[in-house]
Design a protein around this motif. Structure first.
Motif, mmCIF file in Angstrom:
data_model
loop_
_atom_site.group_PDB
_atom_site.id
_atom_site.type_symbol
_atom_site.label_atom_id
_atom_site.label_comp_id
_atom_site.label_asym_id
_atom_site.label_seq_id
_atom_site.Cartn_x
_atom_site.Cartn_y
_atom_site.Cartn_z
ATOM 1 N N LEU A 160 -2.876 4.614 -0.409
ATOM 2 C CA LEU A 160 -3.269 4.476 -1.809
ATOM 3 C C LEU A 160 -3.079 3.026 -2.236
ATOM 4 C CD1 LEU A 160 -1.423 7.366 -1.552
ATOM 5 C CD2 LEU A 160 -2.659 7.720 -3.690
ATOM 6 N N LEU A 161 -4.117 2.493 -2.880
ATOM 7 C CA LEU A 161 -4.089 1.127 -3.390
ATOM 8 C C LEU A 161 -4.212 1.177 -4.905
ATOM 9 C CD1 LEU A 161 -6.509 -0.617 -0.861
ATOM 10 C CD2 LEU A 161 -4.023 -0.718 -0.879
ATOM 11 N N ASP A 162 -3.309 0.484 -5.583
ATOM 12 C CA ASP A 162 -3.395 0.342 -7.033
ATOM 13 C C ASP A 162 -4.437 -0.731 -7.325
ATOM 14 O OD1 ASP A 162 -3.120 0.021 -9.716
ATOM 15 O OD2 ASP A 162 -0.955 -0.336 -9.704
ATOM 16 N N THR A 206 0.848 -1.193 0.000
ATOM 17 C CA THR A 206 0.000 0.000 0.000
ATOM 18 C C THR A 206 0.882 1.240 0.000
ATOM 19 O OG1 THR A 206 -1.705 -1.170 1.242
ATOM 20 C CG2 THR A 206 -1.807 1.227 1.231
ATOM 21 N N GLY A 207 0.606 2.150 -0.901
ATOM 22 C CA GLY A 207 1.358 3.393 -0.952
ATOM 23 C C GLY A 207 0.932 4.340 0.158
ATOM 24 N N LEU A 223 -7.304 3.651 -5.245
ATOM 25 C CA LEU A 223 -8.259 3.883 -4.170
ATOM 26 C C LEU A 223 -7.521 4.645 -3.078
ATOM 27 C CD1 LEU A 223 -11.038 3.397 -2.840
ATOM 28 C CD2 LEU A 223 -10.078 1.305 -1.860
ATOM 29 N N ILE A 224 -8.016 5.846 -2.736
ATOM 30 C CA ILE A 224 -7.349 6.727 -1.775
ATOM 31 C C ILE A 224 -8.178 6.786 -0.496
ATOM 32 C CG2 ILE A 224 -6.447 9.039 -1.352
ATOM 33 C CD1 ILE A 224 -6.280 9.431 -4.358
ATOM 34 N N ILE A 225 -7.512 6.522 0.612
ATOM 35 C CA ILE A 225 -8.130 6.649 1.939
ATOM 36 C C ILE A 225 -7.297 7.656 2.717
ATOM 37 C CG2 ILE A 225 -8.814 5.454 4.040
ATOM 38 C CD1 ILE A 225 -8.908 2.883 2.412
ATOM 39 N N GLU A 226 -7.903 8.747 3.137
ATOM 40 C CA GLU A 226 -7.170 9.820 3.802
ATOM 41 C C GLU A 226 -7.674 10.004 5.224
ATOM 42 O OE1 GLU A 226 -7.135 13.429 1.566
ATOM 43 O OE2 GLU A 226 -5.277 12.850 0.579
ATOM 44 N N PRO A 268 8.332 3.530 0.001
ATOM 45 C CA PRO A 268 8.817 2.906 -1.250
ATOM 46 C C PRO A 268 7.697 2.377 -2.126
ATOM 47 C CG PRO A 268 10.195 2.245 0.608
ATOM 48 C CD PRO A 268 9.039 2.996 1.182
ATOM 49 N N ALA A 269 6.616 1.847 -1.522
ATOM 50 C CA ALA A 269 5.521 1.315 -2.332
ATOM 51 C C ALA A 269 4.879 2.413 -3.171
ATOM 52 C CB ALA A 269 4.479 0.654 -1.425
#
Length: 685
Positions: free
Chosen positions: A413-415, A312-313, A393-396, A328-329
């Motif tokens: 952030l999920l690709d 997960t970024g 998919l962004i979760i903030e 790094p992701a």
């Protein structure tokens, strides 16, 4: 080569070695304390001595300045060629201002007395001894004055007084020169006691003792405070005058205890004790800090390893929208290095150019309202460094510091590009799987058909048998149409209705297998019960069951698949009547009831219930009652209640059961109510 042995303290156990080190530290600190106290005492002594010497030097300077001013005052007496009479008047006036003078004289060049005036503050100094006894001192002073061409002083001498006491005085002779010729001398007799009391400030004599002494220490004159304390500090300064040199001595007394000479020493001692306490506290604090640092280092290492292992970024931004952290992701996800992303504001390099304005407006709104998106996340599109777009998919969540203030946002952030591809494949295969699953239920549907068609077919057979009986019972000679025509017409109509019902059941199951949208219509609760009541009454008469229907007034219609809901009611009614088919059971009530559902959304749901007065359901059976193919009947298939629950749940309701009072069971299910509108709702799969 043989190594020298280690010292014994190095070979000792670590705990003993630490104890030795702490003992050495304590000894060093104790030695430091003693040294600090001793140095503080020495420093105080030196400070007192220096202050006393400084005061002595200042006192000598004050005396010298005062003597100079006196010379100037005496010179003013000869302004305007005075006569002995006028000079005596002026000299008497001047003696009122200078208490240090005991006598003023005006002498001619041969030292003959022209005029003399004594101080008004004491008896004439030379009344007892006579003035001639001091002539040698005056002559010596005047000779020195001629030599230096200025004022000169004689050695001090003792003058006895008429009261039995005496005083130490010295003569000051100043030559008078007129038109370059010696015209006489002015002689001033100084009292050494008067010099000390009048020419030295009270600041020096208030806490110290000032005196003139001989070279051997003999006191000539004394002035100042009495002795206080048990320690004497002494300072001496030479008062070098033309023709005479005096020693000015200043004594100071201080209380000096052996342990704490002064406040400074006590303060140093207290600070040293505080230092030891602080050292102990620091030692404990250092241990806690070291432990906390180790824990923090472990936590940081763990977090770093965790962040590096995440797929997960992670991205952090400050309140101005600048990127402050990426893992790094995230860098691998967008193809940019951390150095290319950190510190960058909007537009971000991974925003697609065609969407940059939209993203910037969305970010500006978020910054302005300080509002983070919902935690369930939102989808967006990012661009890799090579230009490829991919969905994320962004979760903030807000970043909160230790003070409770928001400093930015943390984004996960999920690709989801692979997820989207898999979803497309699943969506394509889901259709095939659903068709396959429905074909797999053909056997179950066949059982359902046989199960559900038994009732309408049995009703058809019963009505047909009744019709034949009516035809056989027709009286000879009468026309057939007149033989119980109304009963025969009703039986035939019932045969047609049940045949139509059997066809509807077949079509409903057929539609279910073909995955067509089922038509749901608005039906009143009374209509549903009226449609099933002929079949229920037919079986109720056979089993001697008493049927009762109760529908509340003012109920709205329900939106449902009419045929399937009627089958649910028929199945529940048949199960209820079979549960009361017991030899010893005389009262066999079957109650249908429709009312608003007792829930928070009761206005949107109606509750149908079917109650019997049987023996009830045992606990072990109740846990498996809705399990497919579970049955307690010898010829049952175990599908009725399972299919009933499936039909009710397809309508968004629920089906359950509770014990009836005083005996039996109540099955309840809910259906959605409508408000005078028709709707075609797809079935729930």
């Amino acid at each position: 080569m043989k190594r020298p042995p280690f010292p014994a303290w190095l070979r000792a156990h670590p705990s003993d070695r630490r104890g030795s080190l702490w003992l050495a530290l304590v000894l060093l600190v104790a030695g430091l304390l003693v040294m600090l106290v001793w140095l503080a005492g020495r420093y105080e002594i030196s400070q007192v001595q220096e202050r006393l010497e400084r005061d002595t030097a200042d006192a000598v300077s004050d005396i010298r300045s005062a003597l100079t001013r006196n010379v100037q005052a005496l010179q003013s007496l000869y302004a305007g060629s005075p006569t002995p009479g006028s000079w005596s008047v002026d000299a008497a006036s001047m003696l009122h201002e200078h208490r240090e003078w005991s006598r003023l004289e005006w002498r001619d060049p041969g030292l003959a007395l022209l005029a003399g005036v004594d101080s008004p503050f004491r008896a004439p100094v030379f009344d007892r001894m006579g003035r001639d006894n001091a002539r040698a001192d005056i002559a010596q002073a005047c000779l020195t004055a001629r030599k230096y061409n200025g004022p000169a002083y004689s050695a001090s001498y003792f003058v006895p007084q008429s009261d039995g006491l005496g005083m130490e005085v010295m003569e000051m002779c100043m030559p008078l020169v007129t038109a370059g010729r010696l015209s006489g001398y002015v002689v001033a007799t100084y009292s050494l006691q008067g010099i000390l009391s009048e020419m030295i400030g009270q600041a020096y004599t208030r806490s110290q003792e000032v005196s003139f002494t001989e070279a051997d220490g003999t006191r000539l004159a004394l002035h100042g405070s009495v002795r206080r304390g048990n320690r004497v500090f002494t300072a001496q300064q030479l008062l070098d005058l033309p023709g005479n040199t005096l020693v000015l001595r200043m004594d100071g007394w201080r209380s000096a205890p052996d342990l704490f000479p002064n406040v400074l020493t006590a303060l140093v001692t207290a600070m040293s004790i505080a230092l030891v306490s602080v050292l102990v506290l620091l030692r404990n604090d250092m241990r806690r800090r070291q432990k906390a640092e180790r824990d923090l280092a472990d936590a940081l290492a763990f977090r770093k390893a965790m962040e590096d292992s995440l797929v997960t970024g992670l991205r952090a931004r400050d309140l101005q929208g600048r990127t402050t952290y990426v893992n790094p992701a995230f860098c691998e996800m967008v193809g940019f290095s951390a150095g290319e992303l950190l510190g960058r504001g909007s537009p971000a390099p991974y925003w697609p150019p065609e969407l940059a304005d939209e993203y910037q407006q969305r970010q500006a709104i978020r910054l302005e309202h300080n509002h983070a998106p919902a935690r369930e996340g939102f989808e967006s599109v990012f661009m890799r460094k090579d230009g490829r777009r991919f969905p994320v998919l962004i979760i903030e969540a807000p970043l909160i510091n230790v003070l409770g203030r928001q400093t930015g946002w943390m984004s996960a952030l999920l690709d989801i590009s692979e997820q989207r591809r898999v979803e497309e494949l699943q969506r394509a295969s889901q259709e095939r799987l659903q068709a396959t699953a429905r074909l797999a239920t053909v056997g179950e549907m066949a059982s359902l058909l046989s199960h559900e068609l038994n009732q309408p077919l049995a009703a058809i057979a019963s009505y047909a048998t009744g019709s034949l009986n009516l035809l056989q019972d027709t009286a000879p000679g009468l026309e057939p149409g007149l033989a119980k025509g109304s009963d025969l017409q009703l039986a035939l109509r019932r045969i047609a209705e049940q045949a139509e019902r059997a066809g509807k059941v077949i079509r409903s199951v057929h539609d279910f297998v073909r995955r067509r949208d089922q038509l749901r219509e608005e039906v009143s609760p009374n209509a549903l019960l009226n449609d099933i009541m002929p079949l229920v009454s037919l079986q109720a008469r056979k089993l001697q069951v008493r049927v009762r229907v109760e529908v509340d007034d003012g109920l709205p219609d329900v939106l449902c698949d009419r045929i399937m809901v009627e089958q649910v009611l028929l199945n529940l009614a048949r199960n209820a009547m079979q549960a009361m088919d017991l030899p010893d059971l005389r009262d066999r009530p079957l109650e249908f009831r429709v009312r608003r559902a007792a829930s928070a959304e009761g206005n949107r749901w109606l509750e149908f219930s079917v109650a019997d007065g049987g023996a009830g359901i045992p606990g072990d059976v109740a846990r498996q009652l809705f399990t497919p193919f579970f049955t307690t009947k010898t010829e049952g298939m175990g599908l009725g209640l399972s299919l009933c629950r499936t039909v009710v749940e397809q309508h968004g309701g629920y089906l359950d059961f509770v014990p009836n009072t005083p005996s039996g069971t109540v099955f309840r299910f809910t259906l959605p109510a409508v408000a005078n509108r028709k709707a075609k709702v797809p079935s729930i799969e």
